[in-house]
Design a protein around this motif. Sequence first.
Motif, PDB file in Angstrom:
ATOM      1  N   ALA A 294      20.047  -1.010 -13.871  1.00  0.00           N
ATOM      2  CA  ALA A 294      19.844  -2.451 -14.093  1.00  0.00           C
ATOM      3  C   ALA A 294      20.966  -3.222 -13.414  1.00  0.00           C
ATOM      4  N   CYS A 295      21.096  -3.009 -12.122  1.00  0.00           N
ATOM      5  CA  CYS A 295      22.239  -3.558 -11.377  1.00  0.00           C
ATOM      6  C   CYS A 295      22.131  -5.049 -11.122  1.00  0.00           C
ATOM      7  N   ASP A 310      30.770   5.143  -4.089  1.00  0.00           N
ATOM      8  CA  ASP A 310      29.460   5.139  -3.450  1.00  0.00           C
ATOM      9  C   ASP A 310      28.440   4.802  -4.529  1.00  0.00           C
ATOM     10  N   VAL A 311      27.720   3.688  -4.368  1.00  0.00           N
ATOM     11  CA  VAL A 311      26.924   3.153  -5.464  1.00  0.00           C
ATOM     12  C   VAL A 311      25.443   3.126  -5.119  1.00  0.00           C
ATOM     13  N   THR A 312      24.651   3.706  -6.019  1.00  0.00           N
ATOM     14  CA  THR A 312      23.195   3.576  -5.978  1.00  0.00           C
ATOM     15  C   THR A 312      22.791   2.618  -7.086  1.00  0.00           C
ATOM     16  N   GLY A 313      22.076   1.572  -6.724  1.00  0.00           N
ATOM     17  CA  GLY A 313      21.646   0.585  -7.706  1.00  0.00           C
ATOM     18  C   GLY A 313      20.173   0.709  -8.016  1.00  0.00           C
ATOM     19  N   VAL A 314      19.830   0.518  -9.289  1.00  0.00           N
ATOM     20  CA  VAL A 314      18.426   0.552  -9.721  1.00  0.00           C
ATOM     21  C   VAL A 314      18.140  -0.719 -10.501  1.00  0.00           C
ATOM     22  N   ASP A 315      17.037  -1.366 -10.177  1.00  0.00           N
ATOM     23  CA  ASP A 315      16.638  -2.543 -10.954  1.00  0.00           C
ATOM     24  C   ASP A 315      15.146  -2.762 -10.762  1.00  0.00           C
ATOM     25  N   TYR A 346      25.667  12.658 -10.154  1.00  0.00           N
ATOM     26  CA  TYR A 346      26.496  11.448 -10.205  1.00  0.00           C
ATOM     27  C   TYR A 346      27.735  11.683 -11.061  1.00  0.00           C
ATOM     28  N   ASP A 347      28.854  11.191 -10.570  1.00  0.00           N
ATOM     29  CA  ASP A 347      30.101  11.284 -11.339  1.00  0.00           C
ATOM     30  C   ASP A 347      30.123  10.250 -12.463  1.00  0.00           C
ATOM     31  N   ILE A 348      29.488   9.117 -12.213  1.00  0.00           N
ATOM     32  CA  ILE A 348      29.478   8.039 -13.200  1.00  0.00           C
ATOM     33  C   ILE A 348      28.081   7.427 -13.220  1.00  0.00           C
ATOM     34  N   VAL A 349      27.536   7.276 -14.420  1.00  0.00           N
ATOM     35  CA  VAL A 349      26.301   6.518 -14.611  1.00  0.00           C
ATOM     36  C   VAL A 349      26.645   5.315 -15.473  1.00  0.00           C
ATOM     37  N   ILE A 350      26.355   4.141 -14.962  1.00  0.00           N
ATOM     38  CA  ILE A 350      26.651   2.903 -15.692  1.00  0.00           C
ATOM     39  C   ILE A 350      25.335   2.318 -16.190  1.00  0.00           C
ATOM     40  N   ALA A 351      25.274   2.044 -17.482  1.00  0.00           N
ATOM     41  CA  ALA A 351      24.068   1.452 -18.080  1.00  0.00           C
ATOM     42  C   ALA A 351      24.467   0.275 -18.965  1.00  0.00           C
TER      43      ALA A 351
END
Length: 492
Positions: A294-295, A310-315, A346-351
Amino acid sequence: MGTAAHGGQARIGVLVVARNAASTLAPVLDRIPADFRPRIDRVLVGDDASQDSTYLVGLGYQEVTPDLRIEIVRHPRDLGYGGNQKWGYRYALEHGWDIVVLLHGDGQYAPELLPEMVAPLEHDQADAVVGSRMIVPGEARKGGMPLYKYLGNRVLTRVENQIAGLELSEWHSGYRAYSVAALQELPFEHNSDGFDFDTEVLVQLKEAGKRITEVAIPTYDGQEISRLRGLRYAKDVVVDVSRYRAHKMGFGTGELAFATTARGVVDDGALDDAHRRILRWLARRRPSRVLDLACGDGALSERLRMLGHDVTGVDAHKHDGVADRVDRFVEADLAGGIPSEVGDGYDIVIAPDVLERVREPDQLLEQCRDVLAPGGRVVVTVPNFGHWYPRLRVVGGFFDYDSRGILDAGHLRFFTRASFERLVRSSSLRVCRRDAVGTPRQVLRRGTGGPDANGTLARALTWLDDVLVAVRPTLFGYQFLYELERDPEFVL
Protein backbone atom coordinates in the motif's frame (compact mmCIF):
# COMPACT_ATOMS: atom_id res chain seq x y z
CA MET A 1 -16.99 36.17 -11.32
CA GLY A 2 -16.48 39.95 -11.73
CA THR A 3 -19.05 42.14 -13.48
CA ALA A 4 -18.98 40.62 -16.91
CA ALA A 5 -21.45 37.84 -16.32
CA HIS A 6 -24.61 39.66 -17.42
CA GLY A 7 -23.84 42.31 -19.99
CA GLY A 8 -20.99 43.69 -17.90
CA GLN A 9 -22.97 43.96 -14.66
CA ALA A 10 -23.46 41.39 -11.93
CA ARG A 11 -26.98 40.48 -10.86
CA ILE A 12 -27.22 41.59 -7.25
CA GLY A 13 -29.91 40.41 -4.90
CA VAL A 14 -30.56 41.56 -1.33
CA LEU A 15 -31.96 39.02 1.12
CA VAL A 16 -33.69 40.69 4.06
CA VAL A 17 -34.33 38.31 6.95
CA ALA A 18 -37.14 39.66 9.09
CA ARG A 19 -39.05 38.50 12.12
CA ASN A 20 -41.38 40.81 14.08
CA ALA A 21 -39.85 43.77 12.24
CA ALA A 22 -43.01 45.78 11.53
CA SER A 23 -41.55 48.96 13.05
CA THR A 24 -38.12 48.70 11.44
CA LEU A 25 -38.54 47.08 8.02
CA ALA A 26 -39.66 50.20 6.10
CA PRO A 27 -36.92 52.43 7.60
CA VAL A 28 -34.30 49.80 6.66
CA LEU A 29 -35.54 49.69 3.06
CA ASP A 30 -35.69 53.50 2.94
CA ARG A 31 -31.96 53.61 3.72
CA ILE A 32 -30.93 51.66 0.63
CA PRO A 33 -29.01 54.30 -1.40
CA ALA A 34 -30.98 55.73 -4.30
CA ASP A 35 -28.06 55.41 -6.72
CA PHE A 36 -27.61 51.77 -5.79
CA ARG A 37 -31.25 50.76 -6.24
CA PRO A 38 -31.11 50.39 -10.05
CA ARG A 39 -28.28 47.87 -9.60
CA ILE A 40 -30.42 45.57 -7.44
CA ASP A 41 -32.14 42.75 -9.29
CA ARG A 42 -34.52 42.16 -6.40
CA VAL A 43 -34.95 42.72 -2.67
CA LEU A 44 -36.24 39.44 -1.26
CA VAL A 45 -37.84 39.79 2.17
CA GLY A 46 -38.28 36.60 4.15
CA ASP A 47 -40.90 37.19 6.85
CA ASP A 48 -40.17 34.37 9.26
CA ALA A 49 -43.70 33.73 10.59
CA SER A 50 -43.78 37.10 12.35
CA GLN A 51 -46.42 37.63 15.01
CA ASP A 52 -46.83 41.29 14.06
CA SER A 53 -47.65 43.04 10.76
CA THR A 54 -44.22 42.67 9.16
CA TYR A 55 -45.69 41.04 6.06
CA LEU A 56 -48.32 43.77 5.60
CA VAL A 57 -45.68 46.47 5.98
CA GLY A 58 -43.65 44.76 3.28
CA LEU A 59 -46.64 44.54 0.94
CA GLY A 60 -47.40 48.21 1.50
CA TYR A 61 -43.84 49.24 0.85
CA GLN A 62 -43.87 47.19 -2.34
CA GLU A 63 -46.84 49.22 -3.60
CA VAL A 64 -45.42 52.69 -2.90
CA THR A 65 -41.79 52.15 -3.94
CA PRO A 66 -41.64 51.55 -7.70
CA ASP A 67 -37.87 52.14 -7.92
CA LEU A 68 -37.14 49.07 -5.77
CA ARG A 69 -38.15 45.60 -6.92
CA ILE A 70 -39.40 43.91 -3.76
CA GLU A 71 -40.71 40.42 -3.24
CA ILE A 72 -41.96 39.57 0.23
CA VAL A 73 -42.73 36.01 1.29
CA ARG A 74 -44.28 35.05 4.60
CA HIS A 75 -43.12 31.67 5.88
CA PRO A 76 -46.03 29.77 7.47
CA ARG A 77 -43.72 28.56 10.23
CA ASP A 78 -40.61 29.90 11.93
CA LEU A 79 -37.65 28.62 9.88
CA GLY A 80 -35.11 30.12 12.26
CA TYR A 81 -32.41 32.64 11.40
CA GLY A 82 -30.33 30.05 9.57
CA GLY A 83 -33.35 28.39 7.96
CA ASN A 84 -34.49 31.73 6.56
CA GLN A 85 -31.06 32.20 4.98
CA LYS A 86 -31.13 28.71 3.45
CA TRP A 87 -34.44 29.55 1.82
CA GLY A 88 -33.03 32.85 0.51
CA TYR A 89 -29.85 31.30 -0.88
CA ARG A 90 -31.86 28.62 -2.66
CA TYR A 91 -33.83 31.45 -4.25
CA ALA A 92 -30.60 33.18 -5.30
CA LEU A 93 -29.34 29.98 -6.93
CA GLU A 94 -32.62 29.28 -8.70
CA HIS A 95 -32.97 32.85 -10.03
CA GLY A 96 -29.45 33.27 -11.35
CA TRP A 97 -28.14 35.94 -9.01
CA ASP A 98 -24.40 36.53 -9.03
CA ILE A 99 -24.21 38.24 -5.63
CA VAL A 100 -26.48 37.97 -2.63
CA VAL A 101 -26.28 40.39 0.30
CA LEU A 102 -27.69 39.42 3.68
CA LEU A 103 -29.41 42.33 5.41
CA HIS A 104 -31.34 42.28 8.67
CA GLY A 105 -34.80 43.79 8.82
CA ASP A 106 -34.28 45.08 12.37
CA GLY A 107 -31.90 47.92 11.44
CA GLN A 108 -28.84 46.39 13.06
CA TYR A 109 -26.74 46.86 9.90
CA ALA A 110 -26.33 49.84 7.58
CA PRO A 111 -27.98 49.54 4.13
CA GLU A 112 -26.02 52.66 3.17
CA LEU A 113 -22.94 50.45 2.83
CA LEU A 114 -24.40 48.05 0.28
CA PRO A 115 -22.10 49.40 -2.48
CA GLU A 116 -19.03 48.82 -0.29
CA MET A 117 -20.20 45.32 0.62
CA VAL A 118 -20.54 44.16 -2.98
CA ALA A 119 -17.51 45.95 -4.45
CA PRO A 120 -14.91 43.23 -3.63
CA LEU A 121 -17.19 40.63 -5.21
CA GLU A 122 -17.84 42.70 -8.31
CA HIS A 123 -14.10 43.17 -8.84
CA ASP A 124 -13.38 39.48 -8.20
CA GLN A 125 -11.30 40.28 -5.12
CA ALA A 126 -13.25 38.00 -2.77
CA ASP A 127 -15.85 35.23 -2.64
CA ALA A 128 -17.42 36.47 0.58
CA VAL A 129 -17.51 39.82 2.36
CA VAL A 130 -18.14 40.18 6.08
CA GLY A 131 -19.10 43.52 7.56
CA SER A 132 -17.00 44.03 10.70
CA ARG A 133 -17.70 46.36 13.60
CA MET A 134 -14.27 45.61 15.07
CA ILE A 135 -11.90 46.80 12.33
CA VAL A 136 -11.81 50.40 13.57
CA PRO A 137 -10.64 50.40 17.21
CA GLY A 138 -13.20 51.82 19.59
CA GLU A 139 -15.99 52.24 17.04
CA ALA A 140 -18.08 49.35 18.34
CA ARG A 141 -18.25 50.82 21.83
CA LYS A 142 -18.94 54.30 20.46
CA GLY A 143 -21.79 52.83 18.47
CA GLY A 144 -23.45 51.56 21.63
CA MET A 145 -22.29 47.98 21.89
CA PRO A 146 -22.43 47.06 25.60
CA LEU A 147 -19.11 46.22 27.20
CA TYR A 148 -20.05 42.61 27.96
CA LYS A 149 -21.05 42.03 24.34
CA TYR A 150 -17.93 43.74 23.06
CA LEU A 151 -15.66 41.62 25.26
CA GLY A 152 -17.61 38.45 24.41
CA ASN A 153 -17.31 39.22 20.70
CA ARG A 154 -13.56 39.78 20.91
CA VAL A 155 -12.90 36.69 23.02
CA LEU A 156 -15.06 34.42 20.86
CA THR A 157 -13.52 35.77 17.66
CA ARG A 158 -10.03 35.09 18.97
CA VAL A 159 -10.99 31.55 19.97
CA GLU A 160 -12.64 30.88 16.61
CA ASN A 161 -9.65 32.23 14.68
CA GLN A 162 -7.27 30.03 16.67
CA ILE A 163 -9.32 26.87 16.26
CA ALA A 164 -10.45 27.27 12.65
CA GLY A 165 -7.35 29.02 11.28
CA LEU A 166 -8.82 32.30 10.04
CA GLU A 167 -7.72 35.87 10.74
CA LEU A 168 -10.98 37.78 10.95
CA SER A 169 -11.54 40.80 13.15
CA GLU A 170 -15.12 39.64 13.79
CA TRP A 171 -17.01 36.37 13.31
CA HIS A 172 -20.34 37.57 14.66
CA SER A 173 -21.56 40.17 12.22
CA GLY A 174 -24.66 39.21 10.27
CA TYR A 175 -23.91 41.67 7.49
CA ARG A 176 -22.65 39.41 4.70
CA ALA A 177 -22.29 39.42 0.93
CA TYR A 178 -21.59 36.21 -0.95
CA SER A 179 -20.74 35.12 -4.43
CA VAL A 180 -23.64 32.85 -5.34
CA ALA A 181 -21.22 30.62 -7.26
CA ALA A 182 -19.25 30.17 -4.02
CA LEU A 183 -22.40 29.36 -2.06
CA GLN A 184 -23.25 26.72 -4.62
CA GLU A 185 -20.09 24.84 -3.64
CA LEU A 186 -20.97 24.83 0.06
CA PRO A 187 -23.21 22.23 1.76
CA PHE A 188 -25.02 25.04 3.59
CA GLU A 189 -28.29 23.11 3.56
CA HIS A 190 -26.84 20.91 6.33
CA ASN A 191 -26.10 23.87 8.57
CA SER A 192 -27.90 24.91 11.71
CA ASP A 193 -31.22 26.73 11.47
CA GLY A 194 -30.12 28.92 14.36
CA PHE A 195 -27.88 31.94 14.76
CA ASP A 196 -24.70 29.86 14.44
CA PHE A 197 -25.50 29.32 10.75
CA ASP A 198 -23.21 32.28 10.00
CA THR A 199 -20.31 30.62 11.82
CA GLU A 200 -20.77 27.37 9.91
CA VAL A 201 -20.75 29.23 6.60
CA LEU A 202 -17.41 30.80 7.50
CA VAL A 203 -15.75 27.46 8.21
CA GLN A 204 -17.28 26.05 5.03
CA LEU A 205 -15.84 28.94 3.04
CA LYS A 206 -12.44 28.27 4.57
CA GLU A 207 -12.73 24.55 3.86
CA ALA A 208 -13.60 25.28 0.22
CA GLY A 209 -10.58 27.58 -0.12
CA LYS A 210 -12.69 30.67 -0.74
CA ARG A 211 -11.48 34.22 -0.24
CA ILE A 212 -13.03 36.11 2.67
CA THR A 213 -12.55 39.83 3.12
CA GLU A 214 -13.91 42.32 5.65
CA VAL A 215 -15.44 45.78 5.31
CA ALA A 216 -15.71 48.18 8.23
CA ILE A 217 -19.32 48.88 9.24
CA PRO A 218 -20.87 51.02 12.00
CA THR A 219 -22.49 49.55 15.09
CA TYR A 220 -26.20 49.86 15.74
CA ASP A 221 -26.71 47.73 18.81
CA GLY A 222 -30.27 47.20 19.94
CA GLN A 223 -32.43 44.84 21.94
CA GLU A 224 -32.69 42.43 19.03
CA ILE A 225 -29.27 40.97 19.86
CA SER A 226 -30.56 39.76 23.22
CA ARG A 227 -32.38 37.07 21.27
CA LEU A 228 -29.02 35.39 20.75
CA ARG A 229 -29.10 34.36 24.38
CA GLY A 230 -25.39 35.00 24.72
CA LEU A 231 -24.17 31.93 26.59
CA ARG A 232 -26.06 29.47 24.41
CA TYR A 233 -24.84 31.23 21.27
CA ALA A 234 -21.25 31.21 22.53
CA LYS A 235 -21.50 27.49 23.21
CA ASP A 236 -22.94 26.82 19.76
CA VAL A 237 -20.25 28.70 17.81
CA VAL A 238 -17.38 27.20 19.82
CA VAL A 239 -18.86 23.75 19.24
CA ASP A 240 -19.09 24.51 15.50
CA VAL A 241 -15.46 25.55 15.05
CA SER A 242 -14.31 22.71 17.33
CA ARG A 243 -16.29 20.22 15.24
CA TYR A 244 -14.65 21.62 12.13
CA ARG A 245 -11.17 21.25 13.63
CA ALA A 246 -12.06 17.74 14.82
CA HIS A 247 -13.35 16.79 11.37
CA LYS A 248 -10.11 18.04 9.81
CA MET A 249 -8.24 15.84 12.28
CA GLY A 250 -10.34 12.81 11.38
CA PHE A 251 -12.63 12.80 14.40
CA GLY A 252 -16.32 12.80 13.59
CA THR A 253 -18.43 12.28 10.50
CA GLY A 254 -16.55 14.93 8.53
CA GLU A 255 -19.31 16.99 6.90
CA LEU A 256 -17.63 20.28 7.87
CA ALA A 257 -14.40 19.08 6.29
CA PHE A 258 -16.15 18.22 3.03
CA ALA A 259 -13.31 19.38 0.75
CA THR A 260 -10.52 17.59 2.60
CA THR A 261 -9.03 14.42 1.17
CA ALA A 262 -10.06 11.62 3.50
CA ARG A 263 -7.10 9.35 3.01
CA GLY A 264 -3.51 9.57 1.95
CA VAL A 265 -0.12 8.74 3.35
CA VAL A 266 1.18 12.19 2.56
CA ASP A 267 -0.24 15.39 3.99
CA ASP A 268 0.81 18.47 2.03
CA GLY A 269 3.90 16.66 0.79
CA ALA A 270 5.10 15.51 4.22
CA LEU A 271 5.24 12.03 5.73
CA ASP A 272 3.15 11.42 8.80
CA ASP A 273 4.69 10.62 12.17
CA ALA A 274 4.43 6.84 11.82
CA HIS A 275 6.27 6.90 8.51
CA ARG A 276 8.97 9.12 9.94
CA ARG A 277 9.38 6.64 12.78
CA ILE A 278 9.72 3.81 10.25
CA LEU A 279 12.45 5.76 8.47
CA ARG A 280 14.32 6.23 11.74
CA TRP A 281 14.05 2.51 12.48
CA LEU A 282 15.46 1.61 9.07
CA ALA A 283 18.02 4.41 8.72
CA ARG A 284 20.92 2.36 10.10
CA ARG A 285 20.16 -0.86 8.30
CA ARG A 286 22.39 -1.91 5.46
CA PRO A 287 20.83 -1.50 1.98
CA SER A 288 18.11 -4.12 1.75
CA ARG A 289 15.33 -5.43 -0.43
CA VAL A 290 12.14 -3.74 0.74
CA LEU A 291 8.53 -4.55 -0.08
CA ASP A 292 6.30 -1.52 0.56
CA LEU A 293 2.67 -2.63 0.73
CA ALA A 294 0.00 0.00 0.00
CA CYS A 295 2.76 2.38 -1.03
CA GLY A 296 0.34 5.13 -2.09
CA ASP A 297 2.11 7.85 -4.04
CA GLY A 298 5.50 6.40 -3.11
CA ALA A 299 6.59 9.15 -0.70
CA LEU A 300 7.92 6.67 1.87
CA SER A 301 9.43 4.42 -0.82
CA GLU A 302 11.30 7.37 -2.30
CA ARG A 303 12.93 8.15 1.03
CA LEU A 304 13.82 4.51 1.56
CA ARG A 305 15.55 4.48 -1.83
CA MET A 306 17.50 7.56 -0.75
CA LEU A 307 18.80 5.42 2.12
CA GLY A 308 20.06 2.90 -0.42
CA HIS A 309 17.25 0.34 -0.26
CA ASP A 310 15.82 -1.45 -3.29
CA VAL A 311 12.07 -0.94 -3.09
CA THR A 312 9.16 -2.79 -4.66
CA GLY A 313 5.88 -0.95 -4.21
CA VAL A 314 2.40 -2.47 -4.28
CA ASP A 315 -0.84 -0.53 -4.38
CA ALA A 316 -4.33 -0.91 -5.77
CA HIS A 317 -3.92 2.33 -7.73
CA LYS A 318 -0.98 3.63 -9.70
CA HIS A 319 -0.69 7.18 -8.40
CA ASP A 320 0.96 9.85 -10.50
CA GLY A 321 4.74 9.68 -10.24
CA VAL A 322 4.86 6.52 -8.13
CA ALA A 323 6.80 4.58 -10.77
CA ASP A 324 9.63 7.10 -10.45
CA ARG A 325 9.77 6.68 -6.67
CA VAL A 326 10.11 2.89 -6.52
CA ASP A 327 12.39 0.41 -8.27
CA ARG A 328 9.43 -1.76 -9.25
CA PHE A 329 5.71 -1.16 -8.99
CA VAL A 330 2.99 -3.82 -8.90
CA GLU A 331 -0.63 -2.72 -9.21
CA ALA A 332 -2.71 -5.06 -7.05
CA ASP A 333 -5.45 -4.91 -4.43
CA LEU A 334 -4.12 -6.36 -1.19
CA ALA A 335 -7.61 -7.57 -0.33
CA GLY A 336 -6.66 -10.47 -2.56
CA GLY A 337 -3.34 -10.97 -0.81
CA ILE A 338 0.24 -10.21 -1.85
CA PRO A 339 0.48 -10.80 -5.62
CA SER A 340 2.78 -13.62 -6.70
CA GLU A 341 4.72 -11.40 -9.11
CA VAL A 342 6.42 -9.54 -6.26
CA GLY A 343 8.41 -12.70 -5.49
CA ASP A 344 10.06 -13.34 -2.14
CA GLY A 345 13.39 -12.98 -0.33
CA TYR A 346 12.68 -9.52 1.09
CA ASP A 347 14.75 -8.25 3.99
CA ILE A 348 12.00 -5.86 5.04
CA VAL A 349 8.25 -5.90 4.41
CA ILE A 350 6.49 -2.67 5.32
CA ALA A 351 2.72 -2.73 5.84
CA PRO A 352 1.69 0.66 7.23
CA ASP A 353 -2.05 1.23 7.65
CA VAL A 354 -2.85 -1.97 5.74
CA LEU A 355 -4.04 -4.74 8.06
CA GLU A 356 -7.06 -2.82 9.29
CA ARG A 357 -8.29 -2.47 5.69
CA VAL A 358 -8.49 -6.15 4.75
CA ARG A 359 -10.99 -8.80 5.79
CA GLU A 360 -8.38 -11.44 6.63
CA PRO A 361 -5.47 -9.62 8.27
CA ASP A 362 -4.09 -12.89 9.64
CA GLN A 363 -3.67 -14.27 6.12
CA LEU A 364 -1.99 -11.10 4.87
CA LEU A 365 0.36 -11.10 7.86
CA GLU A 366 1.27 -14.73 7.18
CA GLN A 367 2.00 -13.82 3.55
CA CYS A 368 4.28 -11.04 4.76
CA ARG A 369 6.10 -13.65 6.83
CA ASP A 370 6.36 -16.02 3.88
CA VAL A 371 8.03 -13.53 1.51
CA LEU A 372 10.77 -12.70 4.05
CA ALA A 373 14.36 -13.70 3.53
CA PRO A 374 16.05 -15.42 6.48
CA GLY A 375 16.46 -12.87 9.23
CA GLY A 376 13.96 -10.53 7.56
CA ARG A 377 11.59 -8.25 9.44
CA VAL A 378 8.01 -7.08 9.00
CA VAL A 379 7.22 -3.49 9.98
CA VAL A 380 3.54 -2.70 10.49
CA THR A 381 1.39 0.07 11.90
CA VAL A 382 -2.17 -0.37 13.14
CA PRO A 383 -4.60 2.19 14.60
CA ASN A 384 -5.34 1.78 18.29
CA PHE A 385 -9.00 1.10 18.92
CA GLY A 386 -8.24 1.40 22.63
CA HIS A 387 -7.49 5.11 22.12
CA TRP A 388 -9.63 7.42 24.23
CA TYR A 389 -11.63 8.65 21.24
CA PRO A 390 -13.12 5.29 20.11
CA ARG A 391 -13.66 4.37 23.75
CA LEU A 392 -15.62 7.58 24.28
CA ARG A 393 -17.70 6.98 21.17
CA VAL A 394 -18.57 3.44 22.24
CA VAL A 395 -19.32 4.28 25.88
CA GLY A 396 -21.45 7.23 24.79
CA GLY A 397 -23.50 4.98 22.55
CA PHE A 398 -22.77 6.93 19.36
CA PHE A 399 -20.23 4.76 17.60
CA ASP A 400 -19.96 5.51 13.89
CA TYR A 401 -17.36 5.63 11.15
CA ASP A 402 -15.43 8.82 10.42
CA SER A 403 -13.96 10.26 7.26
CA ARG A 404 -10.43 9.43 8.42
CA GLY A 405 -8.41 8.45 11.45
CA ILE A 406 -8.90 5.52 13.80
CA LEU A 407 -12.55 5.10 12.80
CA ASP A 408 -11.91 5.62 9.09
CA ALA A 409 -14.86 4.30 7.08
CA GLY A 410 -12.39 2.16 5.11
CA HIS A 411 -11.36 0.15 8.17
CA LEU A 412 -12.71 -3.39 8.25
CA ARG A 413 -10.89 -4.59 11.35
CA PHE A 414 -10.07 -2.90 14.65
CA PHE A 415 -7.17 -3.67 16.98
CA THR A 416 -6.09 -2.96 20.51
CA ARG A 417 -2.50 -3.66 21.50
CA ALA A 418 -3.47 -6.96 23.10
CA SER A 419 -5.62 -8.17 20.20
CA PHE A 420 -2.98 -7.30 17.61
CA GLU A 421 -0.23 -9.10 19.50
CA ARG A 422 -2.44 -12.19 19.66
CA LEU A 423 -2.74 -11.95 15.89
CA VAL A 424 1.06 -11.71 15.62
CA ARG A 425 1.56 -14.86 17.68
CA SER A 426 -1.06 -16.78 15.70
CA SER A 427 0.81 -15.85 12.50
CA SER A 428 4.02 -17.48 13.81
CA LEU A 429 5.72 -14.11 14.25
CA ARG A 430 7.03 -12.45 17.34
CA VAL A 431 7.50 -8.84 18.40
CA CYS A 432 11.05 -7.50 18.21
CA ARG A 433 10.18 -3.88 18.86
CA ARG A 434 7.04 -1.87 19.40
CA ASP A 435 6.17 1.75 19.94
CA ALA A 436 3.13 3.93 20.34
CA VAL A 437 2.70 6.88 18.03
CA GLY A 438 0.67 9.82 19.28
CA THR A 439 -1.78 11.88 17.31
CA PRO A 440 0.18 12.83 14.17
CA ARG A 441 1.65 16.33 14.27
CA GLN A 442 0.04 17.29 11.00
CA VAL A 443 -3.29 16.13 12.42
CA LEU A 444 -2.88 18.38 15.45
CA ARG A 445 -2.08 21.25 13.08
CA ARG A 446 -4.65 20.27 10.48
CA GLY A 447 -7.63 22.57 10.33
CA THR A 448 -5.79 25.76 11.18
CA GLY A 449 -3.65 26.86 8.28
CA GLY A 450 -3.62 30.24 9.94
CA PRO A 451 -0.94 32.01 11.95
CA ASP A 452 -0.96 29.39 14.68
CA ALA A 453 -0.58 26.37 12.42
CA ASN A 454 2.90 25.84 13.84
CA GLY A 455 2.59 28.15 16.84
CA THR A 456 1.71 28.09 20.50
CA LEU A 457 -1.48 26.07 20.32
CA ALA A 458 -0.01 23.39 18.03
CA ARG A 459 3.15 23.09 20.15
CA ALA A 460 1.14 22.85 23.38
CA LEU A 461 -1.11 20.14 21.95
CA THR A 462 1.89 18.21 20.66
CA TRP A 463 3.69 18.38 24.01
CA LEU A 464 0.59 17.26 25.92
CA ASP A 465 -0.02 14.42 23.50
CA ASP A 466 3.59 13.21 23.83
CA VAL A 467 3.35 13.19 27.61
CA LEU A 468 0.08 11.29 27.66
CA VAL A 469 1.31 8.68 25.17
CA ALA A 470 4.43 8.10 27.26
CA VAL A 471 2.37 7.70 30.45
CA ARG A 472 -0.33 5.41 29.05
CA PRO A 473 0.17 4.31 25.44
CA THR A 474 -2.81 1.95 25.35
CA LEU A 475 -5.17 4.86 26.07
CA PHE A 476 -3.46 7.75 24.29
CA GLY A 477 -1.53 6.02 21.52
CA TYR A 478 -3.05 6.87 18.14
CA GLN A 479 -1.20 4.07 16.35
CA PHE A 480 1.00 1.15 17.30
CA LEU A 481 4.19 0.56 15.36
CA TYR A 482 5.73 -2.92 15.36
CA GLU A 483 8.83 -4.64 14.05
CA LEU A 484 8.20 -8.37 13.76
CA GLU A 485 10.32 -11.41 12.94
CA ARG A 486 9.62 -15.08 12.38
CA ASP A 487 9.09 -17.04 15.58
CA PRO A 488 12.22 -19.24 15.98
CA GLU A 489 9.93 -22.23 16.49
CA PHE A 490 8.24 -21.64 13.14
CA VAL A 491 9.39 -24.09 10.47
CA LEU A 492 8.69 -23.54 6.74
